[in-house]
Design a protein around this motif. Structure first.
Motif, PDB file in Angstrom:
ATOM      1  N   GLY A   1     -22.839 -36.065 -24.973  1.00 32.38           N
ATOM      2  CA  GLY A   1     -22.586 -36.944 -23.843  1.00 32.38           C
ATOM      3  C   GLY A   1     -21.155 -37.437 -23.833  1.00 32.38           C
ATOM      4  O   GLY A   1     -20.262 -36.807 -24.411  1.00 32.38           O
ATOM      5  N   VAL A   2     -20.928 -38.569 -23.178  1.00 34.35           N
ATOM      6  CA  VAL A   2     -19.576 -39.092 -22.985  1.00 34.35           C
ATOM      7  C   VAL A   2     -19.507 -40.529 -23.479  1.00 34.35           C
ATOM      8  O   VAL A   2     -20.426 -41.321 -23.236  1.00 34.35           O
ATOM      9  CB  VAL A   2     -19.183 -39.059 -21.491  1.00 34.35           C
ATOM     10  N   ILE A   3     -18.436 -40.867 -24.202  1.00 32.32           N
ATOM     11  CA  ILE A   3     -18.219 -42.267 -24.595  1.00 32.32           C
ATOM     12  C   ILE A   3     -16.782 -42.676 -24.253  1.00 32.32           C
ATOM     13  O   ILE A   3     -15.911 -41.837 -24.034  1.00 32.32           O
ATOM     14  CB  ILE A   3     -18.485 -42.522 -26.091  1.00 32.32           C
ATOM     15  N   VAL A   4     -16.581 -43.986 -24.198  1.00 28.34           N
ATOM     16  CA  VAL A   4     -15.265 -44.555 -23.906  1.00 28.34           C
ATOM     17  C   VAL A   4     -14.730 -45.229 -25.155  1.00 28.34           C
ATOM     18  O   VAL A   4     -15.446 -45.996 -25.798  1.00 28.34           O
ATOM     19  CB  VAL A   4     -15.374 -45.615 -22.797  1.00 28.34           C
ATOM     20  N   ILE A   5     -13.481 -44.953 -25.481  1.00 28.19           N
ATOM     21  CA  ILE A   5     -12.818 -45.646 -26.583  1.00 28.19           C
ATOM     22  C   ILE A   5     -11.750 -46.567 -25.984  1.00 28.19           C
ATOM     23  O   ILE A   5     -10.802 -46.074 -25.372  1.00 28.19           O
ATOM     24  CB  ILE A   5     -12.152 -44.638 -27.547  1.00 28.19           C
ATOM     25  N   PRO A   6     -11.944 -47.895 -26.102  1.00 31.17           N
ATOM     26  CA  PRO A   6     -10.934 -48.805 -25.550  1.00 31.17           C
ATOM     27  C   PRO A   6      -9.560 -48.412 -26.087  1.00 31.17           C
ATOM     28  O   PRO A   6      -9.414 -48.107 -27.272  1.00 31.17           O
ATOM     29  CB  PRO A   6     -11.372 -50.178 -26.075  1.00 31.17           C
ATOM     30  N   LYS A   7      -8.549 -48.407 -25.225  1.00 29.40           N
ATOM     31  CA  LYS A   7      -7.253 -47.835 -25.613  1.00 29.40           C
ATOM     32  C   LYS A   7      -6.664 -48.517 -26.838  1.00 29.40           C
ATOM     33  O   LYS A   7      -6.027 -47.864 -27.667  1.00 29.40           O
ATOM     34  CB  LYS A   7      -6.280 -47.839 -24.436  1.00 29.40           C
ATOM     35  N   GLU A   8      -6.914 -49.838 -26.978  1.00 27.77           N
ATOM     36  CA  GLU A   8      -6.335 -50.547 -28.116  1.00 27.77           C
ATOM     37  C   GLU A   8      -6.975 -50.096 -29.438  1.00 27.77           C
ATOM     38  O   GLU A   8      -6.447 -50.374 -30.519  1.00 27.77           O
ATOM     39  CB  GLU A   8      -6.524 -52.069 -27.976  1.00 27.77           C
ATOM     40  N   LYS A   9      -8.123 -49.440 -29.370  1.00 28.53           N
ATOM     41  CA  LYS A   9      -8.836 -49.039 -30.577  1.00 28.53           C
ATOM     42  C   LYS A   9      -8.634 -47.561 -30.895  1.00 28.53           C
ATOM     43  O   LYS A   9      -9.178 -47.067 -31.893  1.00 28.53           O
ATOM     44  CB  LYS A   9     -10.341 -49.289 -30.404  1.00 28.53           C
ATOM     45  N   ALA A  10      -7.898 -46.851 -30.060  1.00 28.65           N
ATOM     46  CA  ALA A  10      -7.844 -45.393 -30.193  1.00 28.65           C
ATOM     47  C   ALA A  10      -7.306 -44.977 -31.562  1.00 28.65           C
ATOM     48  O   ALA A  10      -7.878 -44.103 -32.233  1.00 28.65           O
ATOM     49  CB  ALA A  10      -6.980 -44.801 -29.078  1.00 28.65           C
ATOM     50  N   GLU A  11      -6.234 -45.614 -31.973  1.00 28.37           N
ATOM     51  CA  GLU A  11      -5.608 -45.219 -33.249  1.00 28.37           C
ATOM     52  C   GLU A  11      -6.578 -45.452 -34.413  1.00 28.37           C
ATOM     53  O   GLU A  11      -6.732 -44.597 -35.287  1.00 28.37           O
ATOM     54  CB  GLU A  11      -4.321 -46.023 -33.451  1.00 28.37           C
ATOM     55  N   GLN A  12      -7.234 -46.617 -34.395  1.00 28.05           N
ATOM     56  CA  GLN A  12      -8.176 -46.965 -35.459  1.00 28.05           C
ATOM     57  C   GLN A  12      -9.377 -45.998 -35.478  1.00 28.05           C
ATOM     58  O   GLN A  12      -9.832 -45.580 -36.547  1.00 28.05           O
ATOM     59  CB  GLN A  12      -8.662 -48.401 -35.209  1.00 28.05           C
ATOM     60  N   VAL A  13      -9.862 -45.646 -34.313  1.00 27.64           N
ATOM     61  CA  VAL A  13     -10.996 -44.712 -34.240  1.00 27.64           C
ATOM     62  C   VAL A  13     -10.577 -43.340 -34.775  1.00 27.64           C
ATOM     63  O   VAL A  13     -11.336 -42.681 -35.504  1.00 27.64           O
ATOM     64  CB  VAL A  13     -11.523 -44.594 -32.791  1.00 27.64           C
TER      65      VAL A  13
END
Lengths: 233, 233, 233, 233, 233, 233
Positions: free
Chosen positions: C181-193
């Motif tokens: 499926g599809v998920i959203v990663i808040p932009k401020e968390k992208a690096e950490q994810v």
């Protein structure tokens, strides 16, 4: 198999929770970190219903034609033994497999719990004989109604942890239902929910009274905990 | 709790049933009076799948935030013990509550059964990590896929009767799946289904060959049992 | 209205997230307290799909026969302007109202984004012209397909916060999709994810390798963070 | 009851419509004021399917246990007679009551139409034996698959107006299907749809080529009818 | 952001539309070429409900845990400001994302509009506190009820065009609801709908009176416009 | 086409069946081997409803814009002729295609049958004008309500076998409905169902009276046939 005696909550706690809506109890549980307590797809058979009490649980499995299941088997089943153990105020919670299933609960079986003064029944399946069941005082929450007994189910255990409406119910947990639906209050949290819930109901009542007295919505809501000490109206 | 050893069917019976479609096996079971054996809402993760084998069962209940459930609990759980007991050819059958539930089965857990050469997994819930799981040889039948582990489930028992896709599955029953879906063959009926099913497949093959040779449909169908002795083509 | 330029993530972060499954990214986000990020009811048009990139958003509202909406209006619409602003690697995220809606996206419109080398499209509605759209390299995630353009929708805004598959998407958030499926990663968390996700994928790979080497499931799973420093195999 | 011979469309019209997508044919029909022609809930059994041809219709009713229905009744039924009348290129359209119904169509019955070189089958119900049916060249569109024949249906008439996927189908109407779904073209409109549809496909191809050559989306789309005379590229 | 004042319909038009059923208003709108006006999946909380008035709109988006949203944010939100602007007879129309969403509307918030003498609320989502909300005089139309506030929504704008129940609602459009459901009357058409609707109700009343007096159904129905000048009874 | 006169059951049989619930009638039919008689998805418009009577059937097909269908066609239609043939106590059974369809039944049409003292209407589709229809004495069972007439249907035949709620209904079959739903009693079985059903109701009443007098559930249930001769209380 003997049905174990569940530990029932103090009468006062039960009475206090009756003054609280399922919505408020859910909010209080959420504030304690407990969220997986709402039964999905289970609604009262009649509107304007309120039910609170400790859970007596029952677990059904589907029948298959290669397994014989006689009237005598039913007479000796966990369902029958549970009826004998039911005390006034208990809530019968049945995992019968969800909206696709009939679970062996029609007018007579349900009456068998109603005459014991059970506080209500939560049935994760469909019932039959709803014209008669609607005439009972005991509230019944279920997934729907139909005239048939298919697909059939058989009671295999009572007094065990069950899945009902998608949530875990342990024997003795407090089960409460109203027109919003049904939620489970873990037994160890019952006292805390009663106390915090009454407080919450009190400040929400202030909110509504403030509105009725003409105060703006953003003054009246969200309600403030400090109103418990300093009533705003 | 120790996992009991299930009685597995003779290798020949298992091989014969592999030659039969679920549709044919269902027809044969129906002729024996056994109809409540089709799992609803459970489909293969990939098309062109075929699975046959004895059931190893697993039972999940929903988790609730007031119950602690640690990695250590999972390590000691029935799911882990069942993986140890799994033999080549077994089919893992999991009651995890239906399409609304994630049941603790992602790439690693499923691989845990695949490395044991299990014949397949039937999962009454949704799985995650489907991009990886699709790469496994072991077929997986489930209600759907999603990336999350909510709502969460915990394995509470293995080697018990379970409800899966709406039907009863007992440890050791033969579970078969193909693109039409999944059905259960009660273990006592496996030999009979193998024998009658092969006969049925044989006369249906005559039907199709008659059609291909230009015979009219009402000559070729329904097939006749007498063709077993006197082939029509 | 001019389309604002979204801030795109560093190329390395985007590449790292491509190495992570949606399931793993969801687990990492959950460990950061962020859970409402899974799109419900939105699936890839074709299996074996992977998509990662920053969101360019589009918002549709239903058309009503008393409102004139001409080809000229469409030419001047937010959808057209967004196509011009689309950069290679962007993910087009469209709120078109859910599975009941057609949202003005067929072969030509979708090709308009594909020729810009968009990384993919997430469409909260049904598309048409799927036989052609399937031939495109650009992955499309949607609620379904149909041949008609009813009920009709009109693009009213781009570059705004939208609801898609039931979750909030802000322009520039990282949107990732695969077969789960599809998920959203808040932009401020992208690096950490990206960082935590790669670690998680690494230890899960150890888990699978341990299983393949014959270790028991409860030894291999759940994976342990300490394996990052002391590989178990 | 004798099956009447349907009037089949000129070969050229049929071939032309094969060049058109269902989406385009739907748009053309809509421009002629005809909108109630999309079948709902009916999809191809396999992706990458295309089907066009005149409808041969079949009508089923549910069976009830007090009505005897023998193999001999089936042999004399409308379904069998229709199979005899089927000509290469015909599309068999069956009203069997929608997704809840099995309609007497499994591998042999479907093969009975396939050997007649029917162009396809549209089945408003579920089929069984999908593992075999998927191996046929003839495309099958249906509501789903299952291994059982319950609830059972019986063919009661052929060559009558039927409801299929929610729309009216008259014998001889052109039925077309692709991955977007199935639509009906009233036979009197077939020629007009062929002509206008080819034009529409032509200008949409210009739209896509303009995009591929770098033109902006709002230049390329919506396509203009004048391009038929003055190609834009 | 200040809430703009909507233009409200003349009192007489509003009163006339109250005499018309949603079914009749829908027929009249259809005769004017306006068809996309029926809200799907939205029903009255209580039977025997009638609601007519100009729309005050509210738009919600899902909350995400990385976005802080405090009680103070709610106090300053569009929902609160809209409550202040609500005039007696207004209908509050909320796009909160459909049946899967809770939208920040429970007993106190709804009371906040009820004390302003709003004519009703249409909520494209689920509400909570239904036991209390049922006691209010103000009718509420919604997708369902539940005790929880998840998934959570936040009000982001008032006084904007919204999608509700699948149709476009502009501030000031006339929204009417009864037991059949809810429809939108574009504000420019309100006067015409009132006039034509009253005529339609009048001739349908003649139809029913003719039937009650013993006239055959095909004499009484469909009603004839000429009866307005020459009453048939 | 003339409507044939159906054979109506003896008045006594009809009266006896009124004393039986649909649940009991279903059980009795099941004991006679007749199971496919429950209509799915059809419920009473109002609670506390009871309906019994012989079926008068009506068959609808969807309208398509290329087929003209005028008010004059409707006046001459099977629906109108059936209204003339309706006798007091008849049950009008309409196959209009299921929950997705409007079937040409609103306040006036339904009143046309109500003034003939029909015992009820079973409508496999949605009706409109429910606010008015609820005021009628005649019970109506249907799939739902809505304000519109789309998708439209046309009556094509009366007095034919139809599919309704998924089951076969022949003209003259006894149709009974209550809050559990609707079932069909094949006309040849009506007398037997009346007799056996009354017996079953009698012993179930003993069961409930035993419970009320304090007997244990497994003494009172399942009821015993011998109680007919030797009442247990």
């Amino acid at each position: 198999m003997k049905i174990m005696k569940i530990k029932r909550p103090p009468k006062r706690v039960n009475e206090d929770i009756k003054e609280i809506s399922t919505a408020t109890a859910w909010s209080v549980l959420g504030s304690l970190g407990i969220k997986s307590v709402i039964m999905r797809g289970i609604f009262p058979l009649k509107p304007n219903t309120k039910m609170v009490g400790p859970a007596q649980t029952l677990y059904y499995l589907p029948l298959r034609e290669d397994k014989e299941y006689t009237a005598e088997d039913l007479r000796k089943s966990a369902a029958m033994r549970l009826a004998e153990e039911t005390k006034p105020g208990d809530v019968i919670v049945v995992d019968s497999g969800g909206p696709g299933y009939y679970g062996g609960m029609g007018d007579v079986m349900i009456t068998g719990f109603a005459v014991k003064k059970a506080a209500g029944m939560v049935f994760d399946g469909v019932i039959r004989d709803s014209p008669y069941v609607r005439t009972l005082e005991m509230p019944v929450f279920c997934c729907g109604v139909q005239p048939s007994t298919t697909p059939r189910n058989m009671p295999v255990a009572a007094d065990v942890m069950v899945r009902c409406g998608g949530v875990l119910v342990c024997p003795g947990d407090i089960v409460m239902g109203d027109d919003d639906g049904v939620i489970v209050i873990p037994k160890e949290k019952a006292e805390q929910v009663a106390e915090l819930g009454l407080e919450r109901e009190k400040i929400e009542k202030y909110s509504r009274r403030l509105l009725e007295s003409g105060k703006p919505l953003n003054y009246a809501y969200p309600p403030k905990r400090e109103w418990l000490d300093n009533p705003p109206i």
